[in-house]
Design a protein around this motif. Structure first.
Motif, PDB file in Angstrom:
ATOM      1  N   ALA A   1     -11.538   8.283   1.139  1.00 42.65           N
ATOM      2  CA  ALA A   1     -10.499   7.285   1.420  1.00 42.65           C
ATOM      3  C   ALA A   1     -11.026   6.193   2.348  1.00 42.65           C
ATOM      4  O   ALA A   1     -10.710   5.012   2.181  1.00 42.65           O
ATOM      5  N   ALA A   2     -11.842   6.590   3.316  1.00 45.29           N
ATOM      6  CA  ALA A   2     -12.393   5.609   4.252  1.00 45.29           C
ATOM      7  C   ALA A   2     -13.339   4.643   3.542  1.00 45.29           C
ATOM      8  O   ALA A   2     -13.343   3.439   3.820  1.00 45.29           O
ATOM      9  N   VAL A   3     -14.145   5.170   2.610  1.00 46.50           N
ATOM     10  CA  VAL A   3     -15.063   4.312   1.857  1.00 46.50           C
ATOM     11  C   VAL A   3     -14.278   3.341   0.989  1.00 46.50           C
ATOM     12  O   VAL A   3     -14.600   2.148   0.915  1.00 46.50           O
ATOM     13  N   ILE A   4     -13.228   3.834   0.330  1.00 46.37           N
ATOM     14  CA  ILE A   4     -12.406   2.965  -0.514  1.00 46.37           C
ATOM     15  C   ILE A   4     -11.737   1.884   0.331  1.00 46.37           C
ATOM     16  O   ILE A   4     -11.666   0.715  -0.062  1.00 46.37           O
TER      17      ILE A   4
ATOM     18  N   GLN B   1      -4.976  -4.533  -0.489  1.00 51.60           N
ATOM     19  CA  GLN B   1      -4.297  -3.244  -0.393  1.00 51.60           C
ATOM     20  C   GLN B   1      -5.075  -2.206  -1.189  1.00 51.60           C
ATOM     21  O   GLN B   1      -4.660  -1.804  -2.277  1.00 51.60           O
ATOM     22  N   PRO B   2      -6.223  -1.760  -0.701  1.00 56.49           N
ATOM     23  CA  PRO B   2      -7.067  -0.841  -1.468  1.00 56.49           C
ATOM     24  C   PRO B   2      -6.333   0.451  -1.825  1.00 56.49           C
ATOM     25  O   PRO B   2      -5.491   0.938  -1.078  1.00 56.49           O
ATOM     26  N   ASP B   3      -6.676   0.992  -2.987  1.00 53.16           N
ATOM     27  CA  ASP B   3      -6.006   2.169  -3.538  1.00 53.16           C
ATOM     28  C   ASP B   3      -6.663   3.446  -3.003  1.00 53.16           C
ATOM     29  O   ASP B   3      -7.406   4.136  -3.698  1.00 53.16           O
ATOM     30  N   THR B   4      -6.362   3.772  -1.758  1.00 51.94           N
ATOM     31  CA  THR B   4      -6.966   4.946  -1.128  1.00 51.94           C
ATOM     32  C   THR B   4      -6.302   6.248  -1.552  1.00 51.94           C
ATOM     33  O   THR B   4      -6.873   7.320  -1.360  1.00 51.94           O
ATOM     34  N   GLU B   5      -5.112   6.168  -2.131  1.00 52.56           N
ATOM     35  CA  GLU B   5      -4.375   7.388  -2.487  1.00 52.56           C
ATOM     36  C   GLU B   5      -4.706   7.854  -3.896  1.00 52.56           C
ATOM     37  O   GLU B   5      -5.154   8.985  -4.108  1.00 52.56           O
ATOM     38  N   GLN B   6      -4.501   7.000  -4.900  1.00 51.69           N
ATOM     39  CA  GLN B   6      -4.741   7.395  -6.289  1.00 51.69           C
ATOM     40  C   GLN B   6      -6.219   7.273  -6.680  1.00 51.69           C
ATOM     41  O   GLN B   6      -6.647   7.852  -7.672  1.00 51.69           O
ATOM     42  N   LYS B   7      -6.964   6.452  -5.941  1.00 49.66           N
ATOM     43  CA  LYS B   7      -8.396   6.261  -6.193  1.00 49.66           C
ATOM     44  C   LYS B   7      -8.658   5.784  -7.620  1.00 49.66           C
ATOM     45  O   LYS B   7      -9.590   6.228  -8.306  1.00 49.66           O
TER      46      LYS B   7
ATOM     47  N   ASN C   1       1.775   1.835 -13.267  1.00 41.39           N
ATOM     48  CA  ASN C   1       2.616   2.601 -12.334  1.00 41.39           C
ATOM     49  C   ASN C   1       2.086   2.493 -10.907  1.00 41.39           C
ATOM     50  O   ASN C   1       2.856   2.364  -9.947  1.00 41.39           O
ATOM     51  N   ILE C   2       0.762   2.558 -10.762  1.00 38.10           N
ATOM     52  CA  ILE C   2       0.165   2.455  -9.428  1.00 38.10           C
ATOM     53  C   ILE C   2       0.387   1.061  -8.862  1.00 38.10           C
ATOM     54  O   ILE C   2       0.732   0.888  -7.686  1.00 38.10           O
ATOM     55  N   LEU C   3       0.213   0.036  -9.700  1.00 31.69           N
ATOM     56  CA  LEU C   3       0.465  -1.335  -9.255  1.00 31.69           C
ATOM     57  C   LEU C   3       1.913  -1.511  -8.824  1.00 31.69           C
ATOM     58  O   LEU C   3       2.209  -2.108  -7.787  1.00 31.69           O
ATOM     59  N   ALA C   4       2.833  -0.974  -9.623  1.00 29.98           N
ATOM     60  CA  ALA C   4       4.251  -1.124  -9.312  1.00 29.98           C
ATOM     61  C   ALA C   4       4.618  -0.421  -8.006  1.00 29.98           C
ATOM     62  O   ALA C   4       5.420  -0.926  -7.219  1.00 29.98           O
TER      63      ALA C   4
END
Length: 511
Positions: free
Chosen positions: A123-126, A281-287, A397-400
């Motif tokens: 998550a930190a790298v993302i 807004q990097p996607d650290t959750e869904q990757k 879905n992730i974008l929304a």
């Protein structure tokens, strides 16, 4: 030396693609004076290796541009604008010449380096780079250092194809090498928010900062054509060469995706769904989403893609060829696919022949599930199209979720797949968002023109100029009944991916 006495001001736009190099001469109004295509030479080897010879790529560039110049001796080329493959990388020596083959974005051997990067905290790298850990520059650089140490020591800089070609055309040495900022999310070593290199990532991964090039703007003039390459291309010596950008970045700009909330589908070799936003807004959750910089300052283009999604469609058609090389045309396959109801009577396809990229899962491979005696080649073909739409639904879905206040009114689609009305209708019905094709389907050239126009002072407003040049050709509105029919198949699709990955894991363990 070739003398150039043309009187029609234009730009030479060149896209260094996976399947080949496309060149065009465009006027300020977007008129294409000439175009050419030279196929590439992909080298596939065992172990997931996919390479190209850098000198082949340079020669393909020259042939494509020279063909355009020969076709229009009345053209006065005022700048050369490049775009090209984004996630692959190559090494150059101190003279700016190739020190390694081009390690393609399709090459998966660098997967062996993923765990080393993830050990820093995925998550930190993302959060810092803007990109999930995938088959891109960072792992590839580490692979060369650890698996080919002698070659690594000979590398002065790691560069992308556009920068390599620009450097050769202008006679630049390695200390002048660059990477434009639309590639930074793929670099693996960037501080994406600031637009520079991350000292902490380089230190933790033991990569020398000297191996990385400077960061440039897409419209920066990086040099002029030397006499040798000007003559080979049929252009004027000293013609400005611009830094350029990634192919997806050029296509996104050329499609007019210049305001937050606009969606973009590149239906090409890779199936890409992108959006335009004005905040990092990097996607650290869904990757899953890669947070790329737009060419337009202040905008971002989060995207996700299926590695070779479009190739699955071509692959299937190739399997139907007879001994003489003939087989059904796409028009025939589309007509047959239209006879099947949404969901293909329970048939699902998995398009990840090379492993899943977004989010990364190398064990997830291609498959059909749910075949019965009633299915035919048209159902199988339609299921491939639907699988790409289901994958896009996951991305949307992730974008929304990350953009709850944004309304998605339209998807603009380009690439070879944009020509298929059946494919466009399927995606509109699955996503519930209208699909729009554009008057100019190859928007990469328009994107390059917009960049060159900015550099030449032809305009000072990317959004306004894009609005002027880009026009919608046809819209496909979602069908409510088809949308309801797709609710269950697209709900099942993510669960199918999990089960296929589990099965592949078991098969791998038993091998």
């Amino acid at each position: 030396m070739t003398e150039r006495n043309g009187n029609i001001p234009c730009v030479a736009s060149v896209d260094v693609g996976t399947q080949g190099t496309k060149a065009a001469l465009l006027t300020q109004s977007g008129e294409i004076l000439a175009s050419a295509f030279v196929p590439s030479k992909l080298i596939r080897r065992s172990g997931g290796q996919v390479e190209q010879r850098p000198d082949d790529m340079l020669q393909e560039f020259v042939e494509a541009v020279a063909a355009c110049a020969a076709a229009r001796p009345d053209a006065a080329v005022e700048a050369v604008a490049l775009s090209g493959q984004m996630a692959g990388v190559m090494g150059i020596d101190a003279r700016g010449e190739a020190a390694t083959p081009y390690d393609s974005w399709l090459d998966t051997r660098c997967e062996s380096q993923f765990d080393r990067i993830k050990a820093l905290g995925e998550a930190a790298v993302i959060a810092e780079t803007g990109c999930p850990i995938t088959y891109a520059h960072g792992p590839k650089t580490l692979w060369w250092k650890r698996e080919r140490p002698d070659a690594y020591r000979a590398i002065s800089k790691f560069v992308v194809p556009t920068a390599y070609i620009a450097g050769r055309l202008t006679g630049a040495k390695a200390d002048e090498a660059y990477i434009d900022y639309t590639h930074l999310h793929f670099s693996g070593f960037a501080d994406a928010a600031s637009g520079g290199w991350s000292a902490s990532l380089l230190r933790e991964l033991d990569v020398e900062p000297s191996k990385l090039p400077r960061v440039a703007n897409p419209w920066d003039r990086v040099g002029g054509l030397t006499a040798r390459w000007a003559d080979a291309c049929g252009l004027r010596e000293g013609t400005p060469v611009l830094a350029g950008c990634g192919d997806t970045a050029a296509s996104t700009l050329g499609a007019g995706i210049v305001r937050p909330g606009m969606l973009f589908d590149v239906a090409g070799t890779a199936s890409v769904l992108a959006c335009c936003v004005d905040a990092y807004q990097p996607d650290t959750e869904q990757k899953t989403l890669m947070f790329a910089r737009s060419v337009v300052p202040g905008l971002w283009a989060p995207l996700a893609y299926i590695n070779g999604g479009g190739q699955c469609i071509a692959w299937f058609r190739d399997q139907l060829k007879n001994e003489a090389g003939g087989g059904p045309a796409f028009d025939d396959l589309n007509r047959g696919a239209e006879a099947w109801a949404p969901g293909c009577d329970g048939l699902h396809f998995v398009p990840h022949f090379g492993g899943r990229v977004c989010p990364n899962n190398a064990l997830l491979r291609g498959a059909w599930a749910g075949l019965n005696w009633g299915h035919d080649k048209y159902a199988m073909y339609r299921s491939i199209l639907e699988s790409i739409a289901y994958e896009y639904q996951i991305y949307l879905n992730i974008l929304a979720d990350s953009l709850p206040d944004v309304r998605f009114d339209e998807v603009r689609v380009v690439g070879g797949g944009a020509k298929g009305a059946t494919f466009n209708r399927i995606k509109a019905n699955v996503l519930g968002v209208p699909y729009a094709t554009l008057r100019e389907s190859d928007t990469g050239h328009l994107g390059n023109l917009l960049i060159a126009g900015y550099a030449l002072g032809w305009h000072d407003d990317f959004a306004g100029e894009a609005d002027r040049l880009v026009a919608v050709r046809e819209r496909f509105e979602p069908d409510a009944d088809a949308g309801r029919a797709y609710l269950e198949p697209k709900r099942r699709y993510p669960a199918l991916l999990e089960k296929i990955a589990e099965l592949q894991s078991v098969l791998k363990d038993r091998a």
